[in-house]
Design an enzyme around this catalytic site. Sequence first.
Site, PDB file in Angstrom:
ATOM      1  N   HIS A 202       0.800  -1.227   0.000  1.00  0.00           N
ATOM      2  CA  HIS A 202       0.000   0.000   0.000  1.00  0.00           C
ATOM      3  C   HIS A 202       0.831   1.274   0.000  1.00  0.00           C
ATOM      4  O   HIS A 202       0.294   2.354  -0.169  1.00  0.00           O
ATOM      5  CB  HIS A 202      -0.999  -0.012   1.150  1.00  0.00           C
ATOM      6  CG  HIS A 202      -2.232  -0.777   0.793  1.00  0.00           C
ATOM      7  ND1 HIS A 202      -3.493  -0.280   0.920  1.00  0.00           N
ATOM      8  CD2 HIS A 202      -2.374  -2.009   0.277  1.00  0.00           C
ATOM      9  CE1 HIS A 202      -4.363  -1.177   0.506  1.00  0.00           C
ATOM     10  NE2 HIS A 202      -3.715  -2.235   0.121  1.00  0.00           N
ATOM     11  N   SER A 206      -0.594  -1.066  -6.341  1.00  0.00           N
ATOM     12  CA  SER A 206      -0.344  -2.175  -7.252  1.00  0.00           C
ATOM     13  C   SER A 206       0.334  -1.699  -8.526  1.00  0.00           C
ATOM     14  O   SER A 206       0.126  -0.573  -8.976  1.00  0.00           O
ATOM     15  CB  SER A 206      -1.669  -2.850  -7.615  1.00  0.00           C
ATOM     16  OG  SER A 206      -2.195  -3.519  -6.505  1.00  0.00           O
ATOM     17  N   LYS A 228     -15.075  -7.727  -8.887  1.00  0.00           N
ATOM     18  CA  LYS A 228     -14.250  -8.438  -9.870  1.00  0.00           C
ATOM     19  C   LYS A 228     -13.538  -9.611  -9.182  1.00  0.00           C
ATOM     20  O   LYS A 228     -13.447 -10.706  -9.746  1.00  0.00           O
ATOM     21  CB  LYS A 228     -13.241  -7.475 -10.492  1.00  0.00           C
ATOM     22  CG  LYS A 228     -12.514  -8.098 -11.673  1.00  0.00           C
ATOM     23  CD  LYS A 228     -11.581  -7.109 -12.328  1.00  0.00           C
ATOM     24  CE  LYS A 228     -10.821  -7.776 -13.460  1.00  0.00           C
ATOM     25  NZ  LYS A 228      -9.918  -6.865 -14.150  1.00  0.00           N
ATOM     26  N   ASP A 229     -13.060  -9.381  -7.947  1.00  0.00           N
ATOM     27  CA  ASP A 229     -12.422 -10.458  -7.178  1.00  0.00           C
ATOM     28  C   ASP A 229     -13.421 -11.575  -6.886  1.00  0.00           C
ATOM     29  O   ASP A 229     -13.069 -12.756  -6.905  1.00  0.00           O
ATOM     30  CB  ASP A 229     -11.860  -9.912  -5.861  1.00  0.00           C
ATOM     31  CG  ASP A 229     -10.546  -9.176  -6.063  1.00  0.00           C
ATOM     32  OD1 ASP A 229      -9.974  -9.292  -7.153  1.00  0.00           O
ATOM     33  OD2 ASP A 229     -10.094  -8.498  -5.124  1.00  0.00           O
ATOM     34  N   GLU A 272       4.388 -33.959  -2.782  1.00  0.00           N
ATOM     35  CA  GLU A 272       3.194 -33.410  -3.410  1.00  0.00           C
ATOM     36  C   GLU A 272       3.588 -32.656  -4.681  1.00  0.00           C
ATOM     37  O   GLU A 272       4.715 -32.193  -4.821  1.00  0.00           O
ATOM     38  CB  GLU A 272       2.500 -32.450  -2.437  1.00  0.00           C
ATOM     39  CG  GLU A 272       1.812 -33.153  -1.283  1.00  0.00           C
ATOM     40  CD  GLU A 272       0.431 -33.652  -1.643  1.00  0.00           C
ATOM     41  OE1 GLU A 272       0.349 -34.732  -2.264  1.00  0.00           O
ATOM     42  OE2 GLU A 272      -0.549 -32.978  -1.308  1.00  0.00           O
TER      43      GLU A 272
END
Lengths: 385, 92
Positions: A202, A206, A228-229, A272
């Site tokens: 922050h 971004s 949107k998320d 894995e």
Amino acid sequence: MRLLKSHSLLRLLNSYVVDSPQPANISYLWNFGSLLATCLVIQILTGCFLAMHYQSHVDFAFNSVEHIMRDVNNGWLIRYTHANVASFFFIFVYGHIGRNLYYGSYKSPRVLVWSIGVIILVLMIAIGFLGYVLPYGQMSLWGATVITNLLSAIPLFGKDLVELIWGGFSVSNATLNRFFSLHYILPFLLAALALAHLIALHTHGSNNPNGISSNGDRIAIHPYFMFKDLITIFFFFLVLSIIVFYYPNLLGHSDNYIEANPMSTPASIVPEWYLLPYYAILRSIPNKLLGVLAMFGSLFILLILPLVDVSRIRGNQFRPAMKLAFWFFVVNFIILMWIGSQHPESPYLEIGQVATAFYFIWFLFIVPAIGLAENTLMDIAIESK
Amino acid sequence: MPGPKTFSPWWGDTSMQKQRGVITYTVSPFKQRASKGIFQGWLFNGYKRLAGQIPYWIVPFSLGYGIYTWAKSRDAWQNSKAGHIALHGDHH
């Protein structure tokens, strides 16, 4: 003034998830962060309910997992969700890292965000490994034996360190107990690091697909990016449901449904899927200590990217040579993942060695060379005018 | 983090003086056409954008797939009767 903006705690909430200004042009590749946060919440919740029925004792662990699967109300759902969301966690984190590599999000001024992210990745791998030991099936025991033994390659005190970690002379009851304890506490450290990741993010906000400042064109996170998320979160729930309800053991190894037996080693010990690339790098180097160093090095080499990427342009959007190099890196990573699942014999061994060499060459030579070439061409073009 | 109550500047910083003239514009919800042409845009422009990236990944992925299929067939041959005879001189 609204309470949301004036209250000392709600103000924080507002600043992060309501009014936070986001670049208007970020694509769906910027949705991985919220997916990862969703995964962490699901893992902590399902893990908490699993811990209510799990017994971290070598005599009871395997059977307590079967008890969860058969007797506990919806226990099968909780366990399968926990096991499969672990895989999705890594799918999303690899997507997240891939986005950062492609768009140069690691570059200044986001070096701190990137560095915290790399530490988060290493911690996630540790947590995933610890969790895989808990059902105490064959692959749990032997995976734990192989991975803890890696530390014995450390000169002088390696063997003592391994016995200290085991709490005995092999993977035993003490080991299982402490692994359970660590598997419970470390996700909270992960959550704290995720918050630090956000705080660091922050400061500058971004990155965006163009790689230039987005200060001139921002929109609030709520409602635009919240919804949107949610699109990708609901899509994730859809895919997760199909996996959990129809193919819950798709990504697991059948040997882990055999109770751990120290007297019988499985034909092949496979981690894995999300650990296979590092496992391939480990096995590509004949010397044990160097193999261990290369394996850990393959993770921590991500930290030098802000230094070796000397290009003046952030991201690959306008850099065709780097786009090609990026996809070579992706394919190489997939090859390493595949090699990690194969027996270490010809021709897989040789392919693994070449892929390991390429992995490190990409960071140390290809990325700086392309940046340098672009900068030089740019200088020549400007001077010749 | 700046905020209305706790924003404290560094020594000598005068930037906490009240800002004036900050204007925010929005389009009326009745005038917004958020979904205008999305299908057309997604189909044709989206295809164009995705297709433009093909040259960058087709070579690495083809090479990777080639290595994968070659290694599989080589491994199968090595474990076959013919492979054993060719490599070791006899079949074990």
